[in-house]
Design a protein around this motif. Structure first.
Motif, mmCIF file in Angstrom:
data_model
loop_
_atom_site.group_PDB
_atom_site.id
_atom_site.type_symbol
_atom_site.label_atom_id
_atom_site.label_comp_id
_atom_site.label_asym_id
_atom_site.label_seq_id
_atom_site.Cartn_x
_atom_site.Cartn_y
_atom_site.Cartn_z
ATOM 1 N N LYS A 104 0.869 -1.201 0.122
ATOM 2 C CA LYS A 104 0.251 -0.094 0.109
ATOM 3 C C LYS A 104 0.577 1.297 -0.060
ATOM 4 C CE LYS A 104 -4.042 1.781 1.293
ATOM 5 N NZ LYS A 104 -5.253 1.564 0.575
ATOM 6 N N THR A 105 2.281 1.824 0.689
ATOM 7 C CA THR A 105 2.425 2.339 0.394
ATOM 8 C C THR A 105 3.553 2.821 -0.118
ATOM 9 O OG1 THR A 105 4.450 1.299 2.072
ATOM 10 C CG2 THR A 105 2.786 1.659 3.595
ATOM 11 N N TYR A 106 3.773 1.326 -1.567
ATOM 12 C CA TYR A 106 4.123 1.895 -2.676
ATOM 13 C C TYR A 106 3.935 2.591 -3.519
ATOM 14 C CZ TYR A 106 9.105 -0.888 -0.887
ATOM 15 O OH TYR A 106 10.010 -0.689 -0.048
ATOM 16 N N GLY A 107 2.104 1.841 -3.121
ATOM 17 C CA GLY A 107 1.170 2.800 -4.319
ATOM 18 C C GLY A 107 0.917 1.732 -5.151
ATOM 19 N N GLU A 108 0.951 -0.231 -4.768
ATOM 20 C CA GLU A 108 0.517 -0.933 -5.883
ATOM 21 C C GLU A 108 -1.157 -1.196 -5.631
ATOM 22 O OE1 GLU A 108 2.139 -3.081 -8.035
ATOM 23 O OE2 GLU A 108 3.978 -1.711 -7.508
ATOM 24 N N LYS A 110 -3.025 0.664 -4.737
ATOM 25 C CA LYS A 110 -4.056 1.956 -4.713
ATOM 26 C C LYS A 110 -5.547 1.447 -4.363
ATOM 27 C CE LYS A 110 -3.283 2.311 -9.507
ATOM 28 N NZ LYS A 110 -1.730 1.687 -9.745
#
Length: 152
Positions: A104-108, A110
């Motif tokens: 989630k922090t890597y934006g995968e 979203k």
């Protein structure tokens, strides 16, 4: 009697040590793969999963993961999509809660709601029956029948 030759217990055999030795590399999706969240367990190694692309798919847990990796409702998984069946997929990886937060922090992940198992049970509200208070006069009228001798 044979002597015990190894360090005992099933936890040692499974490699479950708290030293941090069990950290694994984060696996990202590739072509033909999709992130999903488990919606419902169906039994016999099957489950229903809500994919990141908005579709709901019937997924099969692959044989290498069966009886080794336990999957429950709310887990984030990686699905391998089938070319010939769009509504079916195969589970190839289960992410831990820490790995899901990292994704989630890597934006995968979203626009994807992460539902933790502990939080899912606490959000449900218990619906109870509400009773009205009765007056003592109403109760006396109820039992004023000749069959009962009830004095108020």
């Amino acid at each position: 009697m044979p002597k015990n030759k190894g360090k005992g217990g099933k936890n040692n055999r499974r490699g479950k040590k708290e030293d941090g030795e069990n950290k694994r590399e984060l696996i990202f999706k590739e072509d033909g793969q999709e992130y999903a969240q488990v919606v419902k367990m169906l039994g016999n190694g099957r489950l229903e999963a809500k994919c990141l692309d908005g579709e709901s798919r019937l997924a099969q847990i692959r044989g290498q993961m069966r009886k080794k990796v336990w999957i429950v409702v709310g887990d984030i998984i990686l699905l391998s999509l089938r070319d010939f069946q769009d509504d079916r997929a195969d589970v190839i990886h289960k992410y831990t809660a820490d790995e899901a937060r990292n994704l989630k922090t890597y934006g995968e992940l979203k626009d994807f709601t992460l539902v933790e198992n502990a939080e899912a049970g606490s959000e449900e509200e218990e619906e109870g029956i509400e009773f009205e208070e009765a007056d003592i006069d109403d109760i006396c009228e109820l039992y004023s029948c000749s069959e009962y001798t009830f004095e108020c």
